[in-house]
Design a protein around this motif. Structure first.
Motif, short mmCIF file in Angstrom:
data_model
loop_
_atom_site.label_atom_id
_atom_site.label_comp_id
_atom_site.label_asym_id
_atom_site.label_seq_id
_atom_site.Cartn_x
_atom_site.Cartn_y
_atom_site.Cartn_z
N VAL A 275 -7.69 0.77 28.18
CA VAL A 275 -8.23 1.46 27.01
C VAL A 275 -7.16 1.50 25.93
N PRO A 276 -7.45 1.03 24.73
CA PRO A 276 -6.48 1.10 23.63
C PRO A 276 -6.14 2.55 23.32
N THR A 277 -4.94 2.75 22.83
CA THR A 277 -4.48 4.10 22.50
C THR A 277 -5.29 4.66 21.37
N ASP A 278 -5.84 5.84 21.55
CA ASP A 278 -6.69 6.50 20.56
C ASP A 278 -5.89 7.63 19.92
N THR A 279 -5.76 7.59 18.62
CA THR A 279 -4.98 8.61 17.92
C THR A 279 -5.86 9.57 17.14
N THR A 280 -7.14 9.59 17.43
CA THR A 280 -8.05 10.49 16.71
C THR A 280 -7.82 11.92 17.17
N PRO A 281 -8.22 12.92 16.35
CA PRO A 281 -8.05 14.32 16.76
C PRO A 281 -8.72 14.64 18.07
N ALA A 282 -9.90 14.04 18.31
CA ALA A 282 -10.60 14.34 19.57
C ALA A 282 -9.78 13.90 20.76
N ALA A 283 -9.18 12.72 20.63
CA ALA A 283 -8.35 12.23 21.75
C ALA A 283 -7.11 13.08 21.91
N ALA A 284 -6.57 13.52 20.80
CA ALA A 284 -5.35 14.33 20.88
C ALA A 284 -5.61 15.67 21.56
N ALA A 285 -6.83 16.16 21.43
CA ALA A 285 -7.15 17.46 22.02
C ALA A 285 -7.36 17.40 23.51
N THR A 286 -7.52 16.18 24.08
CA THR A 286 -7.76 16.05 25.51
C THR A 286 -6.51 16.47 26.29
N GLY A 287 -6.70 17.39 27.22
CA GLY A 287 -5.58 17.85 28.02
C GLY A 287 -4.56 18.63 27.22
N GLN A 288 -4.99 19.33 26.19
CA GLN A 288 -4.06 20.08 25.35
C GLN A 288 -4.56 21.50 25.17
N LEU A 289 -3.65 22.46 25.36
CA LEU A 289 -3.98 23.88 25.22
C LEU A 289 -3.02 24.53 24.24
N ARG A 290 -3.55 25.38 23.37
CA ARG A 290 -2.73 26.14 22.43
C ARG A 290 -2.64 27.59 22.92
N VAL A 291 -1.41 28.08 22.95
CA VAL A 291 -1.17 29.41 23.51
C VAL A 291 -0.34 30.23 22.53
N LYS A 292 -0.86 31.42 22.17
CA LYS A 292 -0.10 32.37 21.36
C LYS A 292 0.57 33.37 22.32
#
Length: 401
Positions: A275-292
């Protein structure tokens, strides 16, 4: 230790008792000598009395001779056995007394030279099984302090440090083991792995040299193969990662629990190749969590700005090993951090690979990610969560459930 010295004292008293018996006998010898001297004096006085009676004509020559013989027999009867006792008396008084006085000093000196009470104490300590990994670490640290030349002690201490995510300490322990045991492949692999994680997963010439040396000596050295695969995967060299991990799977036993994780890493590497590297925001959000992350107001006077803060995500069920970790300090709080697959400690253990995860923030003054003073935890949440999560550190670490 107390039981040992009590036993040693009792044995010493028994030994002194045997040595002091001749001294006590010496007193009897002295009494026998005094009695003998008295008998000799009486004998001499008896002879003088007989001589005086013979000269005055009171005793005949035959009576005088019979009297002398009788006095001699009485003297011999009174002193019979005294000479043999007296001969023993010299040895049984001075020499045993001197030996008795020197025995404690001699025994203590010999014990200091040949004794092994430290080994006895260590053996007694190791009989009890440690209840926590911290207790195991303390025990191993005490063991290598008592015996700095123990290769096994340094090796297992390094493994324990790695389990506590203290990679820098583990690197030092494995380095000592290599210095003591020589450059054995399995030790070189463990040393390289600890250096890799303590160096923020940056591949260096030293790591490459250690891995190459280990595999040259043993082409099936599992730690080096796994480490080279991890480094290749992190740098996007997926074909190389697959090659190293396939070699690793080939040498692992069928029942080895890590085979499944490694095979999962191989599958993901193949997917990345396809699979080619996807740099879209949706791909970037995969496996990513934001914590305050914030600190409870009640704890602000109980911590120091330099205290370490570890923010990590781990699987809600299954492996307790963190999937992604960020390190901060109390001075950075409050702050927002992002935990993603790129922060994974192991390529086969990523946030996106688990359906639910738990967020944890821990304050550790010692810099130990696995144990600290204060902690905050979230409820399990889907790993695909996109909205920022709020995490407050508000509970004593030992009381957190």
């Amino acid at each position: 230790m107390i039981e040992f010295w009590l036993s040693a004292g009792l044995l010493l008293l028994a030994a002194l008792g045997f040595l002091l018996i001749p001294v006590l006998r010496g007193r009897k010898v002295q009494a026998a000598e005094d009695r003998t001297a008295l008998n000799v004096t009486l004998y001499q006085e008896r002879l003088q009395e007989l001589e005086n009676q013979r000269q005055t004509g009171t005793l005949s020559e035959e009576q005088w001779q019979n009297g002398r013989d009788e006095a001699a027999r009485e003297l011999l009867a009174d002193t019979d056995g005294a000479e043999s006792t007296a001969r023993v008396g010299v040895l049984g008084s001075k020499v045993p007394l001197t030996a008795a006085l020197l025995m404690p000093l001699l025994g203590y000196g010999l014990y200091l030279y040949w004794g092994a009470i430290d080994d006895v104490e260590r053996a007694r300590t190791f009989v009890e099984q440690p209840q926590t990994i911290e207790a195991m670490t303390a025990r191993l640290e005490a063991a290598v302090k008592a015996d700095p030349k123990s290769v096994e002690g340094w090796y297992f201490l390094g493994r324990t440090y790695m389990a506590q995510e203290r990679a820098a300490d583990a690197a030092g322990a494995f380095e000592r083991a290599v210095a003591l045991a020589g450059r054995k492949p399995e030790l070189l692999g463990q040393w390289a792995q600890a250096l890799y994680f303590s160096g923020d997963k940056q591949w260096t010439e030293q790591l490459q040299a250690l891995a190459d040396e280990a595999l040259q000596a043993d082409p099936a050295e599992v730690t080096s193969l796994g480490l080279l695969g991890i480094a290749a995967y992190e740098e996007g060299r997926f074909e190389e990662a697959i090659g190293f991990w396939e070699r690793l799977v080939a040498v692992l036993p069928e029942q080895d629990p890590s085979r499944q994780a490694i095979q999962g890493g191989i599958a993901r590497a193949r997917e990345r190749l396809a699979v080619p590297t996807d740099t879209t925001p949706a791909a970037a959000a995969t496996g990513q969590l934001r914590v305050k992350v914030d600190l409870a107001a009640a704890l602000k006077d109980k911590v120091q700005p330099s205290d370490s803060v570890f923010v990590f995500a781990r699987a809600a069920s299954g492996t307790p090993m963190p999937l992604a970790v960020k390190r901060l300090t109390v001075a950075d709080l409050p702050t927002e951090v992002s935990l993603s697959d790129s922060d994974a400690m192991m390529p086969q253990l990523k946030i996106s690979g688990f359906a639910q995860v738990q967020l944890v923030a821990r304050i550790s003054r010692s810099g130990n990610a696995s144990a600290g003073e204060w902690i905050g935890r979230s409820q399990p949440l889907p790993s695909s969560t996109t909205e920022a999560q709020h995490l407050t550190i508000d509970t004593a670490d030992g009381q957190a459930q």
